[in-house]
Design an enzyme around this catalytic site. Structure first.
Site, PDB file in Angstrom:
ATOM      1  N   GLY A 151       8.396  10.324  -5.412  1.00  0.00           N
ATOM      2  CA  GLY A 151       8.385   9.351  -6.535  1.00  0.00           C
ATOM      3  C   GLY A 151       7.912   9.853  -7.928  1.00  0.00           C
ATOM      4  N   ARG A 154       5.883   5.317 -12.729  1.00  0.00           N
ATOM      5  CA  ARG A 154       4.646   4.930 -13.706  1.00  0.00           C
ATOM      6  C   ARG A 154       3.423   5.689 -12.911  1.00  0.00           C
ATOM      7  NH1 ARG A 154       4.462   0.290 -17.256  1.00  0.00           N
ATOM      8  NH2 ARG A 154       6.264  -0.485 -16.185  1.00  0.00           N
ATOM      9  N   ILE A 155       2.890   5.142 -11.736  1.00  0.00           N
ATOM     10  CA  ILE A 155       1.774   5.937 -11.215  1.00  0.00           C
ATOM     11  C   ILE A 155       1.813   7.372 -11.029  1.00  0.00           C
ATOM     12  CG2 ILE A 155       0.214   5.710  -9.231  1.00  0.00           C
ATOM     13  CD1 ILE A 155       1.213   2.840  -9.029  1.00  0.00           C
ATOM     14  N   LEU A 208       8.191   1.135  -0.705  1.00  0.00           N
ATOM     15  CA  LEU A 208       8.554   1.162   0.831  1.00  0.00           C
ATOM     16  C   LEU A 208       9.546   0.002   0.910  1.00  0.00           C
ATOM     17  CD1 LEU A 208       7.807   1.210   3.605  1.00  0.00           C
ATOM     18  CD2 LEU A 208       6.317  -0.896   3.772  1.00  0.00           C
ATOM     19  N   ARG A 235       2.274   2.808  -0.017  1.00  0.00           N
ATOM     20  CA  ARG A 235       2.412   1.946   1.104  1.00  0.00           C
ATOM     21  C   ARG A 235       2.228   2.443   2.674  1.00  0.00           C
ATOM     22  NH1 ARG A 235       1.085  -1.258  -2.193  1.00  0.00           N
ATOM     23  NH2 ARG A 235       2.170  -3.243  -2.641  1.00  0.00           N
ATOM     24  N   GLU A 264      -2.333  -3.003   8.214  1.00  0.00           N
ATOM     25  CA  GLU A 264      -3.625  -3.161   7.418  1.00  0.00           C
ATOM     26  C   GLU A 264      -4.151  -4.528   7.849  1.00  0.00           C
ATOM     27  OE1 GLU A 264      -2.741  -3.018   3.269  1.00  0.00           O
ATOM     28  OE2 GLU A 264      -2.241  -0.786   3.491  1.00  0.00           O
ATOM     29  N   HIS A 283      -6.987  -0.139   1.070  1.00  0.00           N
ATOM     30  CA  HIS A 283      -6.032  -0.550   0.079  1.00  0.00           C
ATOM     31  C   HIS A 283      -6.910  -1.218  -1.404  1.00  0.00           C
ATOM     32  CE1 HIS A 283      -1.904  -2.433  -0.620  1.00  0.00           C
ATOM     33  NE2 HIS A 283      -2.311  -2.102  -1.748  1.00  0.00           N
ATOM     34  N   THR A 284      -7.681  -0.118  -1.834  1.00  0.00           N
ATOM     35  CA  THR A 284      -8.458  -0.670  -2.883  1.00  0.00           C
ATOM     36  C   THR A 284      -7.828   0.319  -4.297  1.00  0.00           C
ATOM     37  OG1 THR A 284      -9.871   0.957  -2.190  1.00  0.00           O
ATOM     38  CG2 THR A 284     -10.701  -1.323  -1.757  1.00  0.00           C
ATOM     39  N   ALA A 285      -7.015   1.089  -3.950  1.00  0.00           N
ATOM     40  CA  ALA A 285      -6.446   1.689  -5.355  1.00  0.00           C
ATOM     41  C   ALA A 285      -6.297   0.917  -6.806  1.00  0.00           C
ATOM     42  CB  ALA A 285      -5.320   2.683  -5.191  1.00  0.00           C
TER      43      ALA A 285
HETATM   44  N1  NAD Z   1      -2.524   1.378  -3.219  1.00  0.00           N
HETATM   45  C1  NAD Z   1      -2.442   0.470  -4.077  1.00  0.00           C
HETATM   46  O1  NAD Z   1      -3.353  -0.479  -4.348  1.00  0.00           O
HETATM   47  C2  NAD Z   1      -1.221  -0.068  -4.986  1.00  0.00           C
HETATM   48  C3  NAD Z   1      -1.262  -0.347  -6.220  1.00  0.00           C
HETATM   49  C4  NAD Z   1      -0.066  -0.484  -6.927  1.00  0.00           C
HETATM   50  C5  NAD Z   1       1.055  -0.006  -6.371  1.00  0.00           C
HETATM   51  N2  NAD Z   1       1.124   0.685  -5.341  1.00  0.00           N
HETATM   52  C6  NAD Z   1       2.442   1.146  -4.804  1.00  0.00           C
HETATM   53  O2  NAD Z   1       2.843   2.506  -5.619  1.00  0.00           O
HETATM   54  C7  NAD Z   1       4.088   2.706  -5.607  1.00  0.00           C
HETATM   55  C8  NAD Z   1       4.540   3.214  -6.971  1.00  0.00           C
HETATM   56  O3  NAD Z   1       4.350   2.195  -8.009  1.00  0.00           O
HETATM   57  P1  NAD Z   1       4.940   2.661  -9.598  1.00  0.00           P
HETATM   58  O4  NAD Z   1       4.263   1.585 -10.411  1.00  0.00           O
HETATM   59  O5  NAD Z   1       4.834   4.032  -9.710  1.00  0.00           O
HETATM   60  O6  NAD Z   1       6.388   2.409  -9.354  1.00  0.00           O
HETATM   61  P2  NAD Z   1       7.369   2.638 -10.002  1.00  0.00           P
HETATM   62  O7  NAD Z   1       8.801   1.748  -9.950  1.00  0.00           O
HETATM   63  O8  NAD Z   1       7.248   3.079 -11.437  1.00  0.00           O
HETATM   64  O9  NAD Z   1       7.914   4.055  -9.447  1.00  0.00           O
HETATM   65  C9  NAD Z   1       8.473   4.083  -8.268  1.00  0.00           C
HETATM   66  C10 NAD Z   1       9.428   5.558  -8.094  1.00  0.00           C
HETATM   67  O10 NAD Z   1       9.684   5.817  -6.931  1.00  0.00           O
HETATM   68  C11 NAD Z   1      11.075   6.365  -7.109  1.00  0.00           C
HETATM   69  N3  NAD Z   1      11.770   6.197  -5.664  1.00  0.00           N
HETATM   70  C12 NAD Z   1      12.412   4.980  -5.042  1.00  0.00           C
HETATM   71  N4  NAD Z   1      13.158   5.466  -4.134  1.00  0.00           N
HETATM   72  C13 NAD Z   1      12.628   6.852  -3.827  1.00  0.00           C
HETATM   73  C14 NAD Z   1      12.857   7.812  -2.819  1.00  0.00           C
HETATM   74  N5  NAD Z   1      13.393   7.253  -1.623  1.00  0.00           N
HETATM   75  N6  NAD Z   1      12.341   9.047  -2.936  1.00  0.00           N
HETATM   76  C15 NAD Z   1      11.542   9.357  -3.967  1.00  0.00           C
HETATM   77  N7  NAD Z   1      11.326   8.353  -4.871  1.00  0.00           N
HETATM   78  C16 NAD Z   1      11.821   7.212  -4.730  1.00  0.00           C
HETATM   79  C17 NAD Z   1      11.873   5.528  -8.107  1.00  0.00           C
HETATM   80  O11 NAD Z   1      12.881   6.037  -8.608  1.00  0.00           O
HETATM   81  C18 NAD Z   1      10.564   5.206  -9.162  1.00  0.00           C
HETATM   82  O12 NAD Z   1      10.804   6.188  -9.963  1.00  0.00           O
HETATM   83  C19 NAD Z   1       4.676   1.184  -5.779  1.00  0.00           C
HETATM   84  O13 NAD Z   1       5.928   0.957  -5.012  1.00  0.00           O
HETATM   85  C20 NAD Z   1       3.493   0.438  -4.714  1.00  0.00           C
HETATM   86  O14 NAD Z   1       4.086   0.212  -3.260  1.00  0.00           O
HETATM   87  C21 NAD Z   1      -0.103   0.721  -4.626  1.00  0.00           C
END
Ligand code: NAD
Length: 325
Positions: A151, A154-155, A208, A235, A264, A283-285
């Site tokens: 992926g 953004r993150i 997910l 996730r 979780e 799940h505190t990230a």
């Molecule tokens: N742990 C936490 O507290 C926490 C907090 C925020 C977000 N998250 C998780 O982090 C994930 C990423 O967030 P983000 O803001 O970067 O989202 P985002 O939508 O900016 O990026 C997600 C990326 O995943 C890619 N993607 C989709 N399907 C894919 C696949 N099969 N293989 C590879 N890449 C694929 C998309 O093209 C996209 O570029 C979220 O989906 C969320 O579940 C977790």
């Protein structure tokens, strides 16, 4: 005309004063689920629902009127059955930009902790031992490490910039990403096989969905480098945890750092909790004083737009179900 209805199912923010004030200002009824009554009954006829972790399926979603708006406090919307939401003619929004930086901080920290073997040193010191650096196992410099991001949104991009500042080389696998835009950020978009084969650390940053469930399984782990690390701040359902236990047990996987798990919370007696080669956070990230304040105010702003019938800021595309009611 009867008053509109706002329901908060649950919120990690802790304090719901802004949500309460919004409903009051807009002349809407306000309810915050206490976890004991029937949630579907409470949701009956709600126009705006703010939700964090509570699973919302057909039983709950079918009680909402067509065009009702569900707002997820956060980025991932996997607690909401999107097909059921589409069937019910609902709209779903998330808050994509409240705290990507802190999740990237967390993923970077977990990577550093694994590579620098902080837990082994820290545990030994707390036991009264003073281990020799050379006695703890291989410790490599960050500048020689290749990190593979699964992926590249953004993150992932914020994580990449942090890791690059530490000297890491960053690869990414993302079927929907723009290779040229990533190249400008020194992130090389590669195939799935190459990412697994070349990365010393594989870090997950994708949503997910049905198709990404257990993406990290026995096969994926076997294709990773001997001694590689796995970091998951996305996730829990992306990872087959039993496969991770097998790969750690055989020594093929060098360690794992998991902010998210399946389920979780992880049961108190879950085998991953007792492994020294696993770092766990609950799940505190996403959590920081600043990110929580932003999350609440952005979610409440979206709620205000929904109540006023204005355009929504961050609608999430729903699966095409042909007809909706
Ligand atoms: N742990 C936490 O507290 C926490 C907090 C925020 C977000 N998250 C998780 O982090 C994930 C990423 O967030 P983000 O803001 O970067 O989202 P985002 O939508 O900016 O990026 C997600 C990326 O995943 C890619 N993607 C989709 N399907 C894919 C696949 N099969 N293989 C590879 N890449 C694929 C998309 O093209 C996209 O570029 C979220 O989906 C969320 O579940 C977790």
């Amino acid at each position: 005309m009867s008053a509109q209805k706002v329901v908060v199912t649950d919120t990690a923010v802790g304090d719901d004063s802004l949500e309460r004030e919004l409903a009051e200002r807009e002349g809407a009824e306000y309810h915050h689920w206490d976890g004991s009554s029937d949630l579907a009954d409470l949701l009956d006829g709600a126009d705006v629902v703010l939700t964090n972790f509570v699973p919302l399926g057909p039983d709950e979603l079918s009680r909402l009127p067509k065009d009702a708006v569900l707002i997820r406090y956060g980025i991932g919307v996997d607690n909401i059955d999107l097909a059921a939401a589409a069937d019910a003619g609902l709209r779903v929004c998330n808050v994509p930009d409240y705290g990507a930086n802190v999740v990237a901080d967390h993923a970077t920290m977990l990577t550093l902790m694994l590579v620098r073997r902080v837990v082994a040193f820290d545990s030994a010191m707390h036991r009264g031992e003073t281990p020799k650096a050379a006695g703890i196992g291989t410790i490599d410099s960050l500048e020689s490490r290749v990190v593979g991001l699964v992926g590249a949104g953004r993150i992932a991009q914020l994580t990449a910039s942090r890791l690059q500042a530490l000297g890491c080389t960053v690869l990414a696998f993302d079927p929907y990403a723009d290779a040229d835009a990533l190249r400008e950020k020194d992130i090389e978009l590669v195939t799935w096989d190459r990412l697994l084969a070349e990365s010393h650390v594989v870090s997950l940053h994708l949503p997910l969905t049905e198709s990404t469930y257990h993406l990290i399984d026995d096969d994926a782990l076997a294709a990773m480098r001997e001694g590689a690390y796995l970091v998951n701040t996305a996730r829990g359902g992306l990872v087959d945890h039993e496969a991770v236990e097998r790969a750690l047990g055989s020594g093929h996987l060098g360690g794992a750092a998991l902010d998210v798990t399946e389920p979780e919370p992880l049961p108190a007696d879950h085998p991953l909790r007792s492994r020294a080669d696993v770092i766990l956070t609950p799940h505190t990230a996403f959590y920081s004083t600043e990110s929580m304040a932003r999350l609440q105010s952005l979610a409440v702003d979206e709620g205000r737009r929904a109540l006023r019938g204005e355009d929504l800021r961050a609608p999430v595309p729903l699966p095409d179900r042909g007809t909706t009611r």
